[in-house]
Design a protein around this motif. Structure first.
Motif, PDB file in Angstrom:
ATOM      1  N   MET A 116      35.432  21.637  19.287  1.00 50.96           N
ATOM      2  CA  MET A 116      34.805  21.289  18.033  1.00 50.96           C
ATOM      3  C   MET A 116      34.995  22.364  16.979  1.00 50.96           C
ATOM      4  O   MET A 116      34.677  23.511  17.215  1.00 50.96           O
ATOM      5  N   ALA A 117      35.507  21.968  15.844  1.00 51.01           N
ATOM      6  CA  ALA A 117      35.550  22.890  14.719  1.00 51.01           C
ATOM      7  C   ALA A 117      34.108  23.087  14.257  1.00 51.01           C
ATOM      8  O   ALA A 117      33.401  22.133  14.003  1.00 51.01           O
ATOM      9  N   LYS A 118      33.683  24.324  14.169  1.00 52.36           N
ATOM     10  CA  LYS A 118      32.280  24.610  13.826  1.00 52.36           C
ATOM     11  C   LYS A 118      31.899  24.040  12.462  1.00 52.36           C
ATOM     12  O   LYS A 118      30.747  23.738  12.224  1.00 52.36           O
ATOM     13  N   SER A 119      32.865  23.888  11.585  1.00 55.24           N
ATOM     14  CA  SER A 119      32.552  23.412  10.239  1.00 55.24           C
ATOM     15  C   SER A 119      32.434  21.890  10.169  1.00 55.24           C
ATOM     16  O   SER A 119      31.973  21.356   9.175  1.00 55.24           O
ATOM     17  N   GLU A 120      32.841  21.206  11.222  1.00 53.79           N
ATOM     18  CA  GLU A 120      32.796  19.744  11.193  1.00 53.79           C
ATOM     19  C   GLU A 120      31.372  19.233  11.308  1.00 53.79           C
ATOM     20  O   GLU A 120      30.618  19.648  12.175  1.00 53.79           O
ATOM     21  N   LYS A 121      31.012  18.324  10.422  1.00 55.32           N
ATOM     22  CA  LYS A 121      29.684  17.707  10.455  1.00 55.32           C
ATOM     23  C   LYS A 121      29.643  16.715  11.604  1.00 55.32           C
ATOM     24  O   LYS A 121      30.535  15.888  11.757  1.00 55.32           O
ATOM     25  N   THR A 122      28.620  16.824  12.414  1.00 59.33           N
ATOM     26  CA  THR A 122      28.424  15.878  13.505  1.00 59.33           C
ATOM     27  C   THR A 122      26.987  15.373  13.472  1.00 59.33           C
ATOM     28  O   THR A 122      26.100  15.995  12.888  1.00 59.33           O
ATOM     29  N   TRP A 123      26.792  14.243  14.115  1.00 60.81           N
ATOM     30  CA  TRP A 123      25.464  13.644  14.235  1.00 60.81           C
ATOM     31  C   TRP A 123      25.169  13.400  15.702  1.00 60.81           C
ATOM     32  O   TRP A 123      26.023  12.907  16.444  1.00 60.81           O
ATOM     33  N   SER A 124      23.964  13.705  16.098  1.00 63.33           N
ATOM     34  CA  SER A 124      23.534  13.367  17.453  1.00 63.33           C
ATOM     35  C   SER A 124      22.943  11.956  17.426  1.00 63.33           C
ATOM     36  O   SER A 124      22.590  11.432  16.365  1.00 63.33           O
ATOM     37  N   LEU A 125      22.819  11.378  18.596  1.00 58.35           N
ATOM     38  CA  LEU A 125      22.217  10.051  18.690  1.00 58.35           C
ATOM     39  C   LEU A 125      20.750  10.094  18.257  1.00 58.35           C
ATOM     40  O   LEU A 125      20.260   9.171  17.608  1.00 58.35           O
ATOM     41  N   LYS A 126      20.066  11.177  18.570  1.00 54.68           N
ATOM     42  CA  LYS A 126      18.672  11.345  18.148  1.00 54.68           C
ATOM     43  C   LYS A 126      18.576  11.357  16.626  1.00 54.68           C
ATOM     44  O   LYS A 126      17.688  10.732  16.041  1.00 54.68           O
ATOM     45  N   GLU A 127      19.505  12.070  15.979  1.00 59.74           N
ATOM     46  CA  GLU A 127      19.470  12.150  14.516  1.00 59.74           C
ATOM     47  C   GLU A 127      19.668  10.776  13.881  1.00 59.74           C
ATOM     48  O   GLU A 127      19.021  10.448  12.878  1.00 59.74           O
ATOM     49  N   ILE A 128      20.534   9.959  14.480  1.00 57.24           N
ATOM     50  CA  ILE A 128      20.740   8.602  13.957  1.00 57.24           C
ATOM     51  C   ILE A 128      19.479   7.764  14.173  1.00 57.24           C
ATOM     52  O   ILE A 128      19.031   7.065  13.256  1.00 57.24           O
ATOM     53  N   ASP A 129      18.891   7.853  15.357  1.00 61.68           N
ATOM     54  CA  ASP A 129      17.637   7.119  15.617  1.00 61.68           C
ATOM     55  C   ASP A 129      16.576   7.520  14.597  1.00 61.68           C
ATOM     56  O   ASP A 129      15.881   6.664  14.039  1.00 61.68           O
ATOM     57  N   GLN A 130      16.432   8.816  14.358  1.00 60.45           N
ATOM     58  CA  GLN A 130      15.393   9.291  13.437  1.00 60.45           C
ATOM     59  C   GLN A 130      15.689   8.864  11.997  1.00 60.45           C
ATOM     60  O   GLN A 130      14.788   8.426  11.285  1.00 60.45           O
ATOM     61  N   GLU A 131      16.935   9.000  11.588  1.00 61.86           N
ATOM     62  CA  GLU A 131      17.334   8.643  10.225  1.00 61.86           C
ATOM     63  C   GLU A 131      17.028   7.174   9.942  1.00 61.86           C
ATOM     64  O   GLU A 131      16.600   6.812   8.856  1.00 61.86           O
ATOM     65  N   ARG A 132      17.251   6.338  10.945  1.00 60.95           N
ATOM     66  CA  ARG A 132      17.076   4.898  10.796  1.00 60.95           C
ATOM     67  C   ARG A 132      15.674   4.435  11.204  1.00 60.95           C
ATOM     68  O   ARG A 132      15.380   3.253  11.166  1.00 60.95           O
ATOM     69  N   GLU A 133      14.840   5.386  11.641  1.00 61.70           N
ATOM     70  CA  GLU A 133      13.497   5.072  12.134  1.00 61.70           C
ATOM     71  C   GLU A 133      13.564   4.039  13.257  1.00 61.70           C
ATOM     72  O   GLU A 133      12.760   3.100  13.319  1.00 61.70           O
ATOM     73  N   SER A 134      14.547   4.221  14.135  1.00 63.11           N
ATOM     74  CA  SER A 134      14.757   3.335  15.277  1.00 63.11           C
ATOM     75  C   SER A 134      14.087   3.923  16.514  1.00 63.11           C
ATOM     76  O   SER A 134      13.830   5.125  16.571  1.00 63.11           O
ATOM     77  N   THR A 135      13.867   3.085  17.502  1.00 61.75           N
ATOM     78  CA  THR A 135      13.309   3.580  18.753  1.00 61.75           C
ATOM     79  C   THR A 135      14.363   4.414  19.480  1.00 61.75           C
ATOM     80  O   THR A 135      15.573   4.215  19.301  1.00 61.75           O
ATOM     81  N   LYS A 136      13.890   5.333  20.307  1.00 63.94           N
ATOM     82  CA  LYS A 136      14.776   6.187  21.088  1.00 63.94           C
ATOM     83  C   LYS A 136      15.744   5.316  21.891  1.00 63.94           C
ATOM     84  O   LYS A 136      15.334   4.349  22.527  1.00 63.94           O
TER      85      LYS A 136
END
Length: 89
Positions: A4-24
Motif C-alpha cells: 500500500m502506498a501510504k498516501s493512497e486514500k482507503t476506506w475500511s468497511l466500518k467507515e463505510i457502514d458509519q458514513e452510511r449509518e448502516s448496521t455493522k
C-alpha cells in the motif's frame, strides 16, 4: 507493508457502514457480493493478521476497523465507489 502506498486514500468497511449509518456488516456483505470482480491491489487490500498484525492494530487503535476485526479489508477509491454504488442500487 508489502502493498500500500501510504498516501493512497482507503476506506475500511466500518467507515463505510458509519458514513452510511448502516448496521455493522452491511459494507462487508456488499464487498462479498462484488469480490469476484475485484482485483486485490487495485480495488482493495487484504491485511492478514499473521503478516500485517501491526498495521491492523494501528487501524483498530485509530477506530477505523471494528474491535473484533481479525483480518482487515481496505477499499481503494475504485472499490469504495463500487461498494457504495452497489448499496445505492
Amino acid at each position: 507493508m508489502k502493498f500500500m502506498a501510504k498516501s493512497e486514500k482507503t476506506w475500511s468497511l466500518k467507515e463505510i457502514d458509519q458514513e452510511r449509518e448502516s448496521t455493522k456488516g452491511t459494507a462487508f456483505l456488499a464487498f462479498k457480493q462484488l469480490k469476484e470482480g475485484f482485483d486485490e491491489g487495485r480495488d482493495f487490500y487484504y491485511l492478514c493478521a499473521s503478516e500485517d498484525g501491526a498495521e491492523i492494530d494501528k487501524l483498530r487503535a485509530a477506530g477505523r476497523i471494528y474491535e473484533t476485526t481479525v483480518n482487515a479489508i481496505l477499499l481503494t477509491e475504485a472499490g469504495y465507489s463500487a461498494v457504495t454504488n452497489y448499496l445505492d442500487s
